[in-house]
Design a protein around this motif. Sequence first.
Motif, PDB file in Angstrom:
ATOM      1  N   GLN A 192       0.810  -1.222   0.000  1.00  0.00           N
ATOM      2  CA  GLN A 192       0.000   0.000   0.000  1.00  0.00           C
ATOM      3  C   GLN A 192       0.853   1.287   0.000  1.00  0.00           C
ATOM      4  OE1 GLN A 192      -3.528  -0.016  -0.456  1.00  0.00           O
ATOM      5  NE2 GLN A 192      -2.864  -2.080  -1.010  1.00  0.00           N
ATOM      6  N   LEU A 193       2.122   1.159  -0.312  1.00  0.00           N
ATOM      7  CA  LEU A 193       2.971   2.359  -0.434  1.00  0.00           C
ATOM      8  C   LEU A 193       2.963   2.891  -1.866  1.00  0.00           C
ATOM      9  CD1 LEU A 193       6.083   1.483   1.794  1.00  0.00           C
ATOM     10  CD2 LEU A 193       4.112   2.929   2.343  1.00  0.00           C
ATOM     11  N   LEU A 194       2.604   2.027  -2.803  1.00  0.00           N
ATOM     12  CA  LEU A 194       2.521   2.412  -4.219  1.00  0.00           C
ATOM     13  C   LEU A 194       1.448   1.521  -4.824  1.00  0.00           C
ATOM     14  CD1 LEU A 194       3.417   3.663  -6.880  1.00  0.00           C
ATOM     15  CD2 LEU A 194       5.491   2.294  -6.805  1.00  0.00           C
ATOM     16  N   TYR A 195       0.287   2.123  -5.160  1.00  0.00           N
ATOM     17  CA  TYR A 195      -0.852   1.304  -5.566  1.00  0.00           C
ATOM     18  C   TYR A 195      -1.823   2.134  -6.401  1.00  0.00           C
ATOM     19  CZ  TYR A 195      -3.401   3.804  -1.903  1.00  0.00           C
ATOM     20  OH  TYR A 195      -3.972   4.801  -1.150  1.00  0.00           O
ATOM     21  N   VAL A 196      -2.818   1.469  -6.963  1.00  0.00           N
ATOM     22  CA  VAL A 196      -3.906   2.150  -7.675  1.00  0.00           C
ATOM     23  C   VAL A 196      -5.172   1.950  -6.851  1.00  0.00           C
ATOM     24  CG1 VAL A 196      -5.333   2.087  -9.746  1.00  0.00           C
ATOM     25  CG2 VAL A 196      -2.859   2.049  -9.961  1.00  0.00           C
ATOM     26  N   ASP A 197      -5.924   3.040  -6.611  1.00  0.00           N
ATOM     27  CA  ASP A 197      -7.062   2.956  -5.682  1.00  0.00           C
ATOM     28  C   ASP A 197      -8.357   2.519  -6.372  1.00  0.00           C
ATOM     29  OD1 ASP A 197      -7.755   5.186  -7.112  1.00  0.00           O
ATOM     30  OD2 ASP A 197      -7.666   6.588  -5.428  1.00  0.00           O
ATOM     31  N   GLY A 198      -8.250   1.586  -7.297  1.00  0.00           N
ATOM     32  CA  GLY A 198      -9.440   1.054  -7.953  1.00  0.00           C
ATOM     33  C   GLY A 198      -9.131  -0.276  -8.589  1.00  0.00           C
ATOM     34  N   GLY A 199     -10.172  -0.939  -9.094  1.00  0.00           N
ATOM     35  CA  GLY A 199      -9.959  -2.227  -9.765  1.00  0.00           C
ATOM     36  C   GLY A 199     -11.286  -2.939  -9.916  1.00  0.00           C
ATOM     37  N   PRO A 200     -11.345  -3.925 -10.828  1.00  0.00           N
ATOM     38  CA  PRO A 200     -12.608  -4.601 -11.117  1.00  0.00           C
ATOM     39  C   PRO A 200     -13.228  -5.286  -9.908  1.00  0.00           C
ATOM     40  CG  PRO A 200     -10.759  -5.638 -12.285  1.00  0.00           C
ATOM     41  CD  PRO A 200     -10.248  -4.377 -11.676  1.00  0.00           C
ATOM     42  N   SER A 201     -12.414  -5.845  -9.018  1.00  0.00           N
ATOM     43  CA  SER A 201     -12.963  -6.642  -7.928  1.00  0.00           C
ATOM     44  C   SER A 201     -13.345  -5.808  -6.699  1.00  0.00           C
ATOM     45  CB  SER A 201     -11.920  -7.700  -7.540  1.00  0.00           C
ATOM     46  OG  SER A 201     -12.240  -8.300  -6.331  1.00  0.00           O
ATOM     47  N   THR A 202     -12.908  -4.542  -6.667  1.00  0.00           N
ATOM     48  CA  THR A 202     -13.184  -3.713  -5.489  1.00  0.00           C
ATOM     49  C   THR A 202     -14.119  -2.562  -5.817  1.00  0.00           C
ATOM     50  OG1 THR A 202     -11.090  -2.588  -5.935  1.00  0.00           O
ATOM     51  CG2 THR A 202     -11.075  -4.289  -4.225  1.00  0.00           C
ATOM     52  N   THR A 203     -13.651  -1.618  -6.615  1.00  0.00           N
ATOM     53  CA  THR A 203     -14.444  -0.405  -6.877  1.00  0.00           C
ATOM     54  C   THR A 203     -15.165  -0.430  -8.218  1.00  0.00           C
ATOM     55  OG1 THR A 203     -12.558   0.644  -7.921  1.00  0.00           O
ATOM     56  CG2 THR A 203     -12.803   0.976  -5.545  1.00  0.00           C
ATOM     57  N   GLN A 204     -14.814  -1.393  -9.062  1.00  0.00           N
ATOM     58  CA  GLN A 204     -15.307  -1.453 -10.450  1.00  0.00           C
ATOM     59  C   GLN A 204     -14.958  -0.181 -11.233  1.00  0.00           C
ATOM     60  OE1 GLN A 204     -18.067  -2.391  -7.927  1.00  0.00           O
ATOM     61  NE2 GLN A 204     -16.594  -4.064  -7.910  1.00  0.00           N
ATOM     62  N   THR A 205     -13.902   0.498 -10.786  1.00  0.00           N
ATOM     63  CA  THR A 205     -13.365   1.628 -11.549  1.00  0.00           C
ATOM     64  C   THR A 205     -11.899   1.313 -11.844  1.00  0.00           C
ATOM     65  OG1 THR A 205     -12.600   2.769  -9.579  1.00  0.00           O
ATOM     66  CG2 THR A 205     -14.824   3.310 -10.337  1.00  0.00           C
ATOM     67  N   VAL A 206     -11.315   2.106 -12.753  1.00  0.00           N
ATOM     68  CA  VAL A 206      -9.904   1.873 -13.075  1.00  0.00           C
ATOM     69  C   VAL A 206      -9.018   2.364 -11.938  1.00  0.00           C
ATOM     70  CG1 VAL A 206      -8.050   2.504 -14.667  1.00  0.00           C
ATOM     71  CG2 VAL A 206     -10.312   1.916 -15.549  1.00  0.00           C
ATOM     72  N   GLY A 207      -9.386   3.487 -11.310  1.00  0.00           N
ATOM     73  CA  GLY A 207      -8.616   4.004 -10.185  1.00  0.00           C
ATOM     74  C   GLY A 207      -7.444   4.876 -10.603  1.00  0.00           C
ATOM     75  N   LYS A 208      -6.838   5.501  -9.600  1.00  0.00           N
ATOM     76  CA  LYS A 208      -5.693   6.402  -9.826  1.00  0.00           C
ATOM     77  C   LYS A 208      -4.498   5.946  -9.001  1.00  0.00           C
ATOM     78  CE  LYS A 208      -8.064   9.428 -12.259  1.00  0.00           C
ATOM     79  NZ  LYS A 208      -8.107   9.107 -13.687  1.00  0.00           N
ATOM     80  N   LEU A 209      -3.309   6.268  -9.513  1.00  0.00           N
ATOM     81  CA  LEU A 209      -2.069   5.884  -8.832  1.00  0.00           C
ATOM     82  C   LEU A 209      -1.873   6.711  -7.559  1.00  0.00           C
ATOM     83  CD1 LEU A 209       1.344   5.288 -10.496  1.00  0.00           C
ATOM     84  CD2 LEU A 209       1.191   6.950  -8.649  1.00  0.00           C
ATOM     85  N   ARG A 210      -1.486   6.051  -6.482  1.00  0.00           N
ATOM     86  CA  ARG A 210      -1.157   6.715  -5.206  1.00  0.00           C
ATOM     87  C   ARG A 210       0.208   6.232  -4.758  1.00  0.00           C
ATOM     88  NH1 ARG A 210      -4.783  10.426  -6.042  1.00  0.00           N
ATOM     89  NH2 ARG A 210      -6.818   9.540  -6.445  1.00  0.00           N
ATOM     90  N   MET A 211       1.040   7.148  -4.232  1.00  0.00           N
ATOM     91  CA  MET A 211       2.394   6.727  -3.833  1.00  0.00           C
ATOM     92  C   MET A 211       2.897   7.539  -2.653  1.00  0.00           C
ATOM     93  SD  MET A 211       5.897   6.391  -6.060  1.00  0.00           S
ATOM     94  CE  MET A 211       6.046   8.086  -6.611  1.00  0.00           C
ATOM     95  N   LYS A 212       3.519   6.830  -1.711  1.00  0.00           N
ATOM     96  CA  LYS A 212       4.285   7.481  -0.651  1.00  0.00           C
ATOM     97  C   LYS A 212       5.736   7.521  -1.138  1.00  0.00           C
ATOM     98  CE  LYS A 212       1.292   6.819   3.275  1.00  0.00           C
ATOM     99  NZ  LYS A 212       0.127   6.618   2.486  1.00  0.00           N
ATOM    100  N   GLY A 213       6.042   8.569  -1.895  1.00  0.00           N
ATOM    101  CA  GLY A 213       7.288   8.637  -2.656  1.00  0.00           C
ATOM    102  C   GLY A 213       8.544   8.480  -1.828  1.00  0.00           C
ATOM    103  N   ARG A 214       8.578   9.179  -0.676  1.00  0.00           N
ATOM    104  CA  ARG A 214       9.815   9.165   0.099  1.00  0.00           C
ATOM    105  C   ARG A 214      10.131   7.758   0.609  1.00  0.00           C
ATOM    106  NH1 ARG A 214      10.467  13.759   4.577  1.00  0.00           N
ATOM    107  NH2 ARG A 214       9.409  14.907   2.932  1.00  0.00           N
ATOM    108  N   GLU A 215       9.079   7.020   1.022  1.00  0.00           N
ATOM    109  CA  GLU A 215       9.312   5.649   1.524  1.00  0.00           C
ATOM    110  C   GLU A 215       9.709   4.697   0.393  1.00  0.00           C
ATOM    111  OE1 GLU A 215       6.300   4.465   4.621  1.00  0.00           O
ATOM    112  OE2 GLU A 215       5.753   6.544   4.236  1.00  0.00           O
ATOM    113  N   VAL A 216       9.094   4.901  -0.787  1.00  0.00           N
ATOM    114  CA  VAL A 216       9.470   4.066  -1.938  1.00  0.00           C
ATOM    115  C   VAL A 216      10.941   4.308  -2.268  1.00  0.00           C
ATOM    116  CG1 VAL A 216       9.022   3.537  -4.367  1.00  0.00           C
ATOM    117  CG2 VAL A 216       7.116   4.139  -2.860  1.00  0.00           C
ATOM    118  N   PHE A 217      11.332   5.552  -2.258  1.00  0.00           N
ATOM    119  CA  PHE A 217      12.716   5.946  -2.560  1.00  0.00           C
ATOM    120  C   PHE A 217      13.691   5.202  -1.643  1.00  0.00           C
ATOM    121  CE2 PHE A 217      15.415   9.343  -4.433  1.00  0.00           C
ATOM    122  CZ  PHE A 217      16.578   9.101  -3.715  1.00  0.00           C
ATOM    123  N   ARG A 218      13.404   5.248  -0.338  1.00  0.00           N
ATOM    124  CA  ARG A 218      14.297   4.652   0.664  1.00  0.00           C
ATOM    125  C   ARG A 218      14.469   3.145   0.398  1.00  0.00           C
ATOM    126  NH1 ARG A 218      13.037   2.966   5.652  1.00  0.00           N
ATOM    127  NH2 ARG A 218      10.882   3.632   5.464  1.00  0.00           N
TER     128      ARG A 218
END
Length: 321
Positions: A192-218
Amino acid sequence: MIRSVVRGSGSALPRTVVSNAELAERVDTSDEWIVERTGIRQRYIAEDDETTSSLAIEASRKALEAAGIEAKDIDLIVLATATPDQTFPATATIVQDALGCNGGIAFDVGAVCSGFLYAMASADSMLRTGMAKRALVIGSETFSRILDWEDRTTCVLFGDGAGAIVLEAQDVAEDGPGVLASKLHADGAHNQLLYVDGGPSTTQTVGKLRMKGREVFRHAVVNLAAVLEETLAEAGFTSDDIDWVVPHQANARILDATARKLGLPAEKVIVTVDRHANTSAASVPLAFDAGVRDGRIKPGDLVMFEAMGGGFTWGASLVRL
Ligand code: UT7
């Protein structure tokens, strides 16, 4: 011994280039911030008629041409993407039909920015065990479709594009060409540090990218340095033996930090993040093709591919050209 040998590469970019200055008109950002924090100066953004499959088809045709191999001789297509044309069928099957090589194996791989490394290792395994003879390994993305264009912390970082390589199973000598070693990892604790907040099985939408950039970087710097060491050790080489590193292009600072950790001179790292931004699964084959076509990467070179992305997933492959 049977190895998967790289026969050729190709790439494709959308028609439209978007500069940092143009983005600064849409969100609260600046060319200075983006260049200093990421090294990105521009990105290619797909128009409505440009899709993950159309970019993949163009890159594949160029790779086949460079390899001197006809599409009908391809019996395996592995396509890495997090932005498929449709939820299903696999975009690989759309590419297969467009190229006219129906009948072999075709499937998509989902490992986000590490997707190309996962696809390459999958194809390599299948070629070495005799399931197929010639493979197209593709990374293709239209990340612009899953960006939140009001979120300045993510929308400035990504771009669209595709890259492809042709791998062929060949009987080669020990010191001959081919994929020498591949290492893949995932740590789902960070999904859940880099994910898309949608999908067929959950929201039935495509969703948008979400990222905690600094933690991914580390995590990226630590994980990439470790997997590079692990891959070199497996193949019996040291970082001094590497001619070129072809990294996932997320951030120029990650490229610098990883090279420093391994004691690799910056001149040995292929950098395209300034032009392409982060194209997820497409970034490694796009950078490889750029290095081959501008004459830097040559036959006989020892090339390290590496990537890290959502999941987290990460991996590396050492290849003798
Ligand atoms: O491809 C998969 C792997 N992905 C990656 O490897 C991405 C890894 N992460 C990164 O590359 C970096 O963390 C980023 C480029 C995403 C961010 O750079 P950073 O140096 O880690 O910045 P930050 O997130 O710590 O943000 C610093 C400041 C913040 O403001 P405050 O809180 O200090 O006032 C942000 O709000 O910069 C601000 N900021 C921006 N300012 C102008 C964030 N995005 C922007 C922006 N323009 N686009």
